[in-house]
Design an enzyme around this catalytic site. Structure first.
Site, PDB file in Angstrom:
ATOM      1  CB  CYS A  92     -38.156  -3.946  44.666  1.00  0.00           C
ATOM      2  SG  CYS A  92     -36.609  -4.528  45.383  1.00  0.00           S
ATOM      3  CB  CYS A 119     -34.896  -2.163  44.869  1.00  0.00           C
ATOM      4  SG  CYS A 119     -35.004  -3.697  43.950  1.00  0.00           S
TER       5      CYS A 119
END
Length: 386
Positions: free
Chosen positions: A54, A51
């Site tokens: 993230c 991600c």
């Protein structure tokens, strides 16, 4: 010298104190026990290794002193990969479907608040404050909605908090929100596009009913493309069994051909299966499907070519396949030479045993990185081995 040593110690101590969020390294049960003992909530950074947002949170927000000061004093903090270990079951328990998701739970593991996405410093601290205020927690907001609250900003905020984990509830919120809207703005359209991810979603019905208003903001062609993608996404969800990791190709192709050609449906299915195989670490299947998919790469961008070439470098060992990946990296460089694809080229040459070209392209990559102010540390490490 002693004074200098003392000052140095104080300086190091100050640096250690001025830190970002401190994350526990224990298992979840131990984290919950600590939270209950200290009468605190648990903050969970629910992330996935692939991600992008993230990683940006880890780089830009978590290390900030203001963020660390608040989170460390009010919560027991933990980071959990939702696709590994105990994170798999926790993702099911807390209905985590998008990354990053931020969960606030009590010592019994009961969720009290949540949000998601890349969040700037002040908003990230505000979310934490909301989690600590029983009147601003998600449970309280939901009850306020059930009591009939119609304030547009309240409804918009509540929809944003629930759109990825409770689509049915978010659909009800947005029905009330849009019922009072005579005109849509770009935020409204984005909210619909974010939430209407399957044709089964109540938000998809709103997406269809508001087509006239939406196409005042986005072109009709864009609307149709989004509609098509939602239909495809729905078919994928119904065609893939996550437990057995198997696909119902016949179902997908039959249904997909109701709104696209057979050739397009087959290509989309193969591309998605390749992506899923890579995610599941089924590298043999990924290699096979990718080799079939990218026989003709003339229409691909430099970034796409570099991406698949790098994936092969990281996950494939078959020499003939690596040589194919080498041609993808070479095409990427021809289209747009940069630090990333020259680094990929250097690594691929090294992996197939061509040290001479590996060294040449590693040096080129480092030169490009320095000219753009980019970090070439990994490439420099490679060069030292050549």
């Amino acid at each position: 010298m002693k004074k200098l040593a003392i000052l140095s110690s104080l300086f190091i101590g100050a640096l250690a104190f001025a830190q970002g969020i401190k994350f526990e390294e224990s298992n979840f049960a131990t984290v919950l026990a600590k939270a209950k003992k200290e009468n605190k909530l648990v903050f969970i950074d629910a992330y996935a290794s692939w991600c992008g947002p993230c990683k940006l949170m880890v780089k830009n927000i978590f290390p900030l002193q203001t963020v660390g000061d608040y989170y460390n004093s009010h919560f027991i903090n933990t980071k959990i990969d939702m696709e590994k270990g105990e994170g798999i079951e926790l993702a099911k328990k807390y209905n985590v479907k998008a990354f990053p998701t931020y969960l606030f739970v009590d010592g019994n593991g009961e969720i009290v608040h949540r949000t998601l996405g890349y969040v700037e410093e002040n908003d990230f601290i505000q979310f934490a404050k909301d989690a600590g205020d029983p009147n601003k927690r998600l449970t309280a907001l939901k009850q306020k909605f059930e009591n009939g609250e119609k304030d547009p900003e309240f409804l918009k905020n509540l929809a944003g908090l629930t759109i990825y984990n409770d689509a049915e509830f978010a659909g009800r919120v947005l029905e009330r929100y849009f019922a009072a809207k005579t005109e849509l703005d770009r935020d409204d359209v984005q909210m619909l596009l974010s939430g209407a991810q399957t044709t089964d979603s109540p938000l998809y019905k709103i997406f269809q009913s508001k087509k006239t208003e939406i196409t005042k903001i986005v072109p009709a062609e864009r609307y149709d493309a989004i509609d098509k993608n939602i239909k495809i996404s729905t078919l994928f969800k119904k065609s893939y069994n996550a437990d057995t990791k198997t696909w119902n190709d016949t179902y997908f192709l039959t249904e997909a051909q109701k709104f696209m050609s057979k050739e397009e449906a087959e290509k989309i299915l193969k591309r998605t299966k390749a992506g899923r195989a890579l995610r599941d670490k089924d590298f043999a299947t990924y290699e096979k499907l990718t080799m079939e998919l990218y026989k003709d790469t003339s229409s691909m961008s430099s970034e796409e070519l570099n991406s698949i070439a790098w994936n092969f470098f990281e996950n494939v060992s078959n020499k003939s396949s690596l040589e194919k990946a080498l041609t993808w990296a070479q095409e990427s460089v021809k289209k747009n030479e940069n630090y990333a694809n020259t680094d990929t080229l250097a690594n691929l040459y090294n992996k197939i045993g061509d040290k001479k070209n590996a060294k040449l392209w590693a040096e080129k990559s480092i030169q490009l990185a320095k000219s753009k102010g980019e970090d070439s540390t990994d490439t420099e490490k490679l060069l030292k081995t050549l």
